[in-house]
Write an enzyme that holds these catalytic residues in place. Sequence first.
Site, PDB file in Angstrom:
ATOM      1  CE  LYS B 152       1.361 -66.473 -67.702  1.00 26.18           C
ATOM      2  NZ  LYS B 152       0.835 -66.528 -69.080  1.00 26.18           N
ATOM      3  CB  SER B 240       2.631 -69.479 -70.286  1.00 20.56           C
ATOM      4  OG  SER B 240       1.730 -68.435 -70.524  1.00 20.56           O
ATOM      5  CB  SER B 264      -0.805 -68.792 -71.923  1.00 15.05           C
ATOM      6  OG  SER B 264       0.328 -69.160 -72.673  1.00 15.05           O
TER       7      SER B 264
END
Lengths: 590, 590
Positions: B152, B240, B264
């Site tokens: 990420k 996210s 997330s």
Amino acid sequence: MDITPRNPENREPISLSTQSKMTEAWKAKATAKREALSSLIPPEWRLPTPVPPPSELPNVTREIRRYLSPQEISITESSAVEIVTKTSTGQWKCEAVTRAFCHRAALAHQMINCLHEIFFDAAIDSARSLDEYYGNHRKPRGPLHGLPISLKDTIHVEGVQTSMGIVGWLDTVEGQSRGPHPEHTKRGYSSLIVQNLQGLGAIPYVKTSVPQGSFSGETTNHIIGHTPNPANRNLVVGGSSGGEGGLLALYGSPLGLGTDIGGSIRVPAAFNECFGLKPSTGRLPFQGIASVVDGEAAIPFVVGPMAHSAGDLVFCVRALLAVEPWRGDPLVLELPWRDEVFESTKRIFRGLEPAARLAFGVMVSDGVVNPQPPVTRALGEVVQLLRALGHTVIEWKPPSHAEALKLWRENCVIDGGTKFHNALSLSSEPATPTVFGNRARAPVDGSEVMARTVALREYRKAYLDYWESTADETGTGRAVDALIAPVHHGPPPAKGKVRYMGYTCAFNVLDYSASVIPVTRARKDVDVYTEGYSALNPMDKMAYEDYDPGLLDGAPVGVQIVGRRLQEETVLALAEEISSAMEKGDPSRL
Amino acid sequence: MDITPRNPENREPISLSTQSKMTEAWKAKATAKREALSSLIPPEWRLPTPVPPPSELPNVTREIRRYLSPQEISITESSAVEIVTKTSTGQWKCEAVTRAFCHRAALAHQMINCLHEIFFDAAIDSARSLDEYYGNHRKPRGPLHGLPISLKDTIHVEGVQTSMGIVGWLDTVEGQSRGPHPEHTKRGYSSLIVQNLQGLGAIPYVKTSVPQGSFSGETTNHIIGHTPNPANRNLVVGGSSGGEGGLLALYGSPLGLGTDIGGSIRVPAAFNECFGLKPSTGRLPFQGIASVVDGEAAIPFVVGPMAHSAGDLVFCVRALLAVEPWRGDPLVLELPWRDEVFESTKRIFRGLEPAARLAFGVMVSDGVVNPQPPVTRALGEVVQLLRALGHTVIEWKPPSHAEALKLWRENCVIDGGTKFHNALSLSSEPATPTVFGNRARAPVDGSEVMARTVALREYRKAYLDYWESTADETGTGRAVDALIAPVHHGPPPAKGKVRYMGYTCAFNVLDYSASVIPVTRARKDVDVYTEGYSALNPMDKMAYEDYDPGLLDGAPVGVQIVGRRLQEETVLALAEEISSAMEKGDPSRL
């Protein structure tokens, strides 16, 4: 007298005459509490005449025996392990043990003002019920069957007050009118650790004195006055778990619980020639213990034991972890007692493992305030012992401890002391001069809280990296196993002179585990500065000038054994091994 | 174009014409980055023609195979464990594996905009060097030898940017001019977990898209645009860690790392039919990972793996803990992988232990937003399976989850979003509407921070007490072993409709461990509300009205398996057992 807690923000403007009446009120309330406490001492345990003043009889540690029977002396000078061995096998009645400690604690209080709460009757009732249990089942109720335990007055016991040295907290629950406290509704008003201890068979019987709000290295408040050091009543007992330290030094307790945010377990342990453990956060349950910085999470208070030997600390921690406190306190980590770490550390220490010996760092100075001569000598004696036993000792050169102190100040009181000063204003008592944060400041804002938390983490990271980097120096293939450090830059000083707590604060900043062991006593003949001492800074100059070899002669000196975060097993194993090698912790030394 | 980071507080007043130039500037900068990224895709990996629009081809999960060789498909649809088994025994070259994933990731990006950083060349170089190592030593470099790993874009990799979807962060280190970042000086610019993974033999090759500032359940930002769900590009990918979810769904990665403060990791895992783990704080190293709430310690971000099977999550966590991350990250607990907990949970699940079976709680609703029909059916299928296997399932009736949500909002953004909005103002880009905290508020003060921390602890205590109290209901003699709960109230919705993250947030508030497993896909024929649905509140009414069985037909639905704090071994063992019993995680299902 109106004792309803007031919300200081909504308080009416105080006229001068009201103000003077309120001043009168808090003093009267404090006096009433002090007198009520004394009246709980049974007449037969009262001193026939007051002890001579400190100027005539500074040391009362031997004096106290005069008022006790041989059996009482024998009981109260036994270790916690010895006591439980006897109560758990019917050799000693729990009632006799509890009475002996109640008696000795009552005497201690008359000598050094070390108690805030006395609940002898409830304790003796509990002891009787344990004796009855043993009579019926021929087995102990739990691993601490019949062990009296003293508690710092930040720890709640159902049916007993917690003033924490704050007049406005008397007759309230942490400044709130008595009633259902959110954290207490389910399980009554005792702190979780007290519930756990009672479940194990321990018997609380007194709560011990603290500085006002429990935020000082000196134990003075407006309720109980001042708690001096029983080994020399011209010196301080330390703080904030000062009453615990003094009571232990007088053998008025076999085991006590203190709390520590900057040295509050370790300083009084060292000042009173006893043992203490400051665990890392999340190891022992703090649930339901009072604090004037409750909700400050970066460097919080922790709870830990104080005792007459490292073995008794181990005994207590092992028993507390066996009840799985993470099932009752959401902040306790599910980390059972790691006996393999404890035992293997001991075996390596004794040279019973084929592997290399241990490696230690020694902090000869934190670079902010140099240790006074007795502390330097104590460190030297420990280092000499370790080297003689074949261990490696390297000099500790960590990231700046001045930075650690700055982080401590920045992270501990993010509300600027609002909670503490609100508590004081409940009764209008003034802050005592020796309390940390005695002047209220504005709270910092959330952005600043976050910036400080980041700075704290970065410091912890740098320190960890340094710790790990010592693997290149030790020759054991590992980084140092533990650090030997001063507890305080000097022995217990005179009242008003606890100026610096940096040696202990630093390890709260780092959240490291630290045990304290007694090492030596100051000696005016050998513990002198070499001529031409050059001070590091004005604070160090003051520490240099404070040192009075004559006054401090005979005052206790301990050292810290510091492990990384959550290394309680390591620092306890080393406390046991090092103190045993030094033959410390025997009451016959008194 | 001036890309020097600005201190927003000292910035000169902006005239209208400057403002419009700056608006131009951030847009140009975002465009330049987007184009630079595309140019890193080798020409031979570019799609010959763009994929048809979502209206024509909503699902691209099968489509992607058209552009890959059979060998590439075989490699990229293997599990992480299978890949490492082959690379570690010389059956597959690391280079071939890395190239296959680079190729598939490049295709994925062209279909769903899921990448923020591409560093194929560096990855292929690393792969070659691992092949050389294997060639020379006939053994793997480490337990993750040659495993490509996606990250990420909150995780730093030396030599690669981290924008976190914020234009002003481009060409900076978290908004600061490049230079020695305090946490990075010692070990370079990679986050600790990346250093650890590389040390284990893993190969980072891409960083995946996030919402602006990584604070939303929908992955949209001004740099990369919007990342849609590859199984239905009319729906969101989640967030996210949305790019991770989408890339995994397209098998462009065997294993990725996400971060989670409110769902997330878990929401994009569930929305993309894959597996994820949100560990408790302090289990995996977050050291050196970016966050716009850095320093907010009450409910912080955690890092965790996302993968195609629970077995791959276990593989990753086990490897990461074996390097003792507590030696590099001061916030990681010294808590090695507890194989005995993991194995015993699995044995009890399978009925191989004489003891009783397991007990589960099932949360049919959090009382704030009821699950939509496909989620209710998913929960029912899991419960049916568990009961069929002989386990106990009780209905979960915990302390108010509305209170949990309130605590989440109160504790997550104590700076009122200052750090985030300062980051945006570096380039003057506006906040995207779907980001949490898109309007800046005043920071709260330190007293309020402390009050919120206390309220958080009291909630955790009440929840723990409730959890423990279920021992009276389960019949196993223990409290429930885990909780089965929705991940989200519905399947992935259309863009702009991720309105509620309460099912995941609650377990950040509690700091519980939670794994996510895929369970089913929405079916328009069976997943319908019963008539006369009575909404709990306006939010629930909106969730009810949002539900569009036709649009959501075929959309993935997962569930959370929640354990108490630091119960990663338990929730992973159960993820493996339950998904295996349900036969989930096979790419042939595509």
